[in-house]
Design a protein around this motif. Structure first.
Motif, PDB file in Angstrom:
ATOM      1  N   ASN A 503     -23.154  -9.291  99.600  1.00 33.63           N
ATOM      2  CA  ASN A 503     -23.932  -8.520 100.567  1.00 33.63           C
ATOM      3  C   ASN A 503     -25.255  -9.248 100.768  1.00 33.63           C
ATOM      4  N   CYS A 504     -25.494  -9.698 101.988  1.00 31.65           N
ATOM      5  CA  CYS A 504     -26.668 -10.548 102.219  1.00 31.65           C
ATOM      6  C   CYS A 504     -27.923  -9.736 102.518  1.00 31.65           C
ATOM      7  N   ARG A 505     -28.203  -8.789 101.622  1.00 32.28           N
ATOM      8  CA  ARG A 505     -29.463  -8.029 101.627  1.00 32.28           C
ATOM      9  C   ARG A 505     -29.491  -7.212 100.348  1.00 32.28           C
ATOM     10  N   MET A 506     -30.600  -6.551 100.098  1.00 29.32           N
ATOM     11  CA  MET A 506     -30.756  -5.765  98.883  1.00 29.32           C
ATOM     12  C   MET A 506     -29.754  -4.626  98.840  1.00 29.32           C
ATOM     13  N   GLY A 507     -29.246  -4.330  97.656  1.00 33.33           N
ATOM     14  CA  GLY A 507     -28.351  -3.200  97.492  1.00 33.33           C
ATOM     15  C   GLY A 507     -29.073  -1.885  97.694  1.00 33.33           C
ATOM     16  N   GLY A 508     -28.298  -0.808  97.774  1.00 33.68           N
ATOM     17  CA  GLY A 508     -28.881   0.508  98.002  1.00 33.68           C
ATOM     18  C   GLY A 508     -28.819   1.362  96.753  1.00 33.68           C
ATOM     19  N   GLY A 509     -28.859   2.694  96.950  1.00 35.90           N
ATOM     20  CA  GLY A 509     -28.777   3.605  95.831  1.00 35.90           C
ATOM     21  C   GLY A 509     -29.826   3.281  94.785  1.00 35.90           C
ATOM     22  N   PRO A 510     -29.413   3.138  93.513  1.00 36.53           N
ATOM     23  CA  PRO A 510     -30.372   2.914  92.426  1.00 36.53           C
ATOM     24  C   PRO A 510     -30.738   1.449  92.200  1.00 36.53           C
ATOM     25  N   VAL A 511     -30.293   0.538  93.066  1.00 37.81           N
ATOM     26  CA  VAL A 511     -30.419  -0.899  92.792  1.00 37.81           C
ATOM     27  C   VAL A 511     -31.866  -1.347  92.638  1.00 37.81           C
ATOM     28  N   ARG A 512     -32.729  -0.981  93.572  1.00 38.93           N
ATOM     29  CA  ARG A 512     -34.128  -1.415  93.459  1.00 38.93           C
ATOM     30  C   ARG A 512     -34.765  -0.836  92.207  1.00 38.93           C
ATOM     31  N   ASN A 513     -34.537   0.459  91.951  1.00 41.51           N
ATOM     32  CA  ASN A 513     -35.108   1.094  90.771  1.00 41.51           C
ATOM     33  C   ASN A 513     -34.639   0.417  89.485  1.00 41.51           C
TER      34      ASN A 513
END
Length: 629
Positions: A503-513
């Motif tokens: 996936n050529c962008r940041m993941g969603g859900g809890p990924v950044r946290n």
């Protein structure tokens, strides 16, 4: 016996001696400070790790409000409900948006009735846009544009600073990078769903002058009212053929109004192909359209990996019924049949034998042929009995839908991947991987592959983590990516690591946290840096700052939620970072025996070890009395 080359092994799906030795070389020559999963072999800190860890611990999010992962009901100043994307129910952790489907249920109709179909068409960037985009520029065309594009204010400042200091993995290096980023003008193409508000809060904190281009009724216009962004520009998305030109013209107007642009980016899956083309048209930093397009095409991804000598799942295109038998002989069972591109999650099915494959092929082809473009998005057609006339004449069903004008109806049969699944969150800068961390994904709910939970750090053996990290890095590089944040999904199978997708962008859900809490790395900040052409070298904690587990609980029965107070006993627990309902009172929810299961709540907990965190969050699950009737 002659050893198999890496390429031969990749094409056959077998591991080679070369693969094993390459892993050792990867660990030997890779900057282990970029990858928490790589053993530092007890080496003494030589890069200020202790200072970095201490500073990151002070900045820990524990005890603070942590951003949620689901859309919120945003009300505009006019009093109407703002346009907001939904989360793809198959892709919560992947963070993939989808256009709302108000025709799907009474609940959805009530939620979206204030918009109406015309507003849906104008407010949402959808899959149909991708087929209308122009081709990527040639090398000569790109070079000509870059040669005639003046340095942005950010790059001008960067060029006057010592590169070794700006690119150092120290707190001072981070301070210098933030100094360069402050004041940068960055255009965001589509804000994504409202749960991503934290992205623009972080950009504001870093001093970025953000401009959002989105649908005219988007929730993100409220960010301008809140002084979170510099400017909101509404664009009508109803005519897919004109969206590229409209967005490019809007970016050029921003240049005239605010000064030279420093970057254009997105955190939304649907907008990535568009952003790659706009960035190169403006001579700005970014990944090539060829790389983005290859990542989104499952068969193209596999072909590029095989050509690079990387292990790939056995796979074969299925373009007609006569391809089924040779595909089955080549791939073997169990297998998964799926569209190669552009069909969201319609038609991804596991098959265990030839009769199941033949049945699944008929069903998947029928679903794709009957799919319609609704407000620019691919929507599944009405259900029909398995023995309907559609099964007898697949070609005749194509005329029932309108999606075949742009979607690739070609399918791919691919080997079913056994073993544990992981997410690898990567940061690339100047073509090199500068950060990577592994999160273990828990078993999905089959046959829908619905996500459940995850833990970080990974508890897989170090050697397996090294192999998975190597596969993630080399997969992104062989596709042609040079910069940005990537969410790479893999499995460690009985035959070694295998890629699911990039996936050529940041993941969603809890990924950044997860990355911020455990390793002190903010993926939002690193993506903004690379977008503006600033090198990324994030300071990384020498040891985990926290040990966390998170769990998205699926409905265990079908019915309606009576209330959402069932989490209140856990919401103030010192080891619970968050406990949030993902449904509303009165909402209909579905269990796996009746269809695609509904997530009812999300939990994230912290304990002194990963194993304790996993046990704790599962104990909460067992203790919850979820009121579904």
């Amino acid at each position: 016996m002659k050893k198999a080359s890496a390429l031969t092994a990749a094409l056959s799906g077998k591991r080679s001696d070369a693969t094993s030795s390459v892993v050792d070389e990867f660990a030997k020559h890779t900057d282990s400070f970029s990858f928490p999963c790589l053993d530092r072999n007890g080496k003494e800190s030589t890069r200020g790790d202790d200072d970095v860890t201490h500073e990151l611990e002070k900045a820990s999010l524990k005890g603070q409000t942590i951003a949620g992962s689901a859309p919120t009901a945003v009300i505009l100043s006019s009093g109407s409900v703002a346009a907001d994307y939904e989360l793809n129910p198959y892709r919560r952790r992947g963070g993939e948006e989808r256009v709302p489907t108000p025709q799907a249920s009474v609940d959805d109709r009530l939620r979206w009735t204030s918009l109406g179909s015309a507003s849906l068409q104008s407010n949402f960037m959808a899959d149909a846009l991708i087929g209308s985009l122009p081709r990527g520029l040639s090398i000569n065309e790109r070079e000509k544009i870059f040669a005639n594009t003046p340095l942005s204010p950010t790059l001008s400042m960067l060029s006057s600073m010592p590169s070794d200091k700006v690119g150092s993995r120290t707190l001072e290096g981070r301070r210098l990078r933030r100094h360069v980023l402050k004041g940068a003008v960055i255009v965001f193409i589509t804000a994504g769903y409202s749960g991503k508000r934290f992205i623009f809060e972080k950009a504001k904190e870093l001093g970025v002058r953000s401009v959002i281009i989105d649908g005219p009724d988007s929730w993100s216009q409220t960010l301008q009212d809140d002084n979170m962004i510099e400017k909101f520009i509404g664009i009508d998305f109803s005519d897919a053929e004109s969206v590229f030109d409209k967005c490019l013209a809007a970016c050029k107007k921003v240049q005239r109004d605010l000064g030279e642009l420093d970057g254009v980016c997105t955190f939304c899956e649907m907008a990535v192909p568009l952003v790659s083309r706009i960035a190169e048209s403006l001579g700005l930093s970014g990944n090539s359209p060829d790389a983005v397009d290859a990542a989104r095409d499952k068969h193209s991804t596999r072909a590029k990996m095989a050509a690079a000598g990387l292990p790939t799942p056995r796979n074969m295109l299925v373009q007609q019924p006569s391809d089924l038998k040779p595909a089955a002989e080549m791939v073997k069972f169990p297998a998964v049949i799926k569209p190669i591109y552009g069909a969201a999650s319609i038609g991804v099915v596991r098959v265990n034998d030839m009769p199941q494959l033949e049945q699944a092929y008929r069903r998947v082809t029928r679903e794709l042929a009957k799919a319609h473009i609704v407000a620019g998005a691919l929507q599944q057609g009405e259900e029909e009995d398995e023995d309907s006339a559609a099964d007898q004449a697949i070609d005749a069903t194509v005329s029932q839908g309108n999606a075949d004008s742009w979607i690739k109806l070609t399918l791919m049969l691919e080997e079913y991947l056994d073993g544990p699944e992981v997410d690898v969150d990567l940061v690339l800068s100047e073509g090199q991987a500068v950060y990577g961390a592994i999160t273990d994904n828990w078993p999905t709910v089959e046959p829908y592959f619905n996500e459940t939970g995850s833990n970080c750090p990974s508890i897989l053996p170090t050697k397996q983590q090294q192999e998975l990290m190597q596969m993630a890095v080399q997969s992104t590089q062989c596709l042609g990516f040079k910069q940005g944040v990537f969410h790479v999904e893999l499995k460690y199978t009985s035959r070694g690591p295998r890629l699911i997708e990039v996936n050529c962008r940041m993941g969603g859900g809890p990924v950044r946290n997860t990355n911020l809490l455990v390793w002190g790395v903010d993926l939002v900040e690193e993506h903004l840096l690379t977008c503006a052409g600033i090198p990324s070298r994030p300071p990384i904690a020498a040891k985990p700052l926290m040990y966390i587990a998170e769990y998205s609980i699926n409905a265990q029965k079908t019915g309606r939620m009576q209330h959402i107070d069932f989490l209140k006993d856990w919401q103030n627990h010192p080891d619970v970072l968050y406990a949030r309902a993902l449904v509303q009172k009165g909402q209909k929810v579905t269990c796996v025996t009746d269809g695609m299961p509904t997530w009812v709540c999300e939990l994230m907990v912290v304990k002194p070890s990963v194993e304790e965190a996993i046990s704790f969050v599962k104990a909460i699950d067992q203790a919850l009395e979820i009121p579904i009737v």
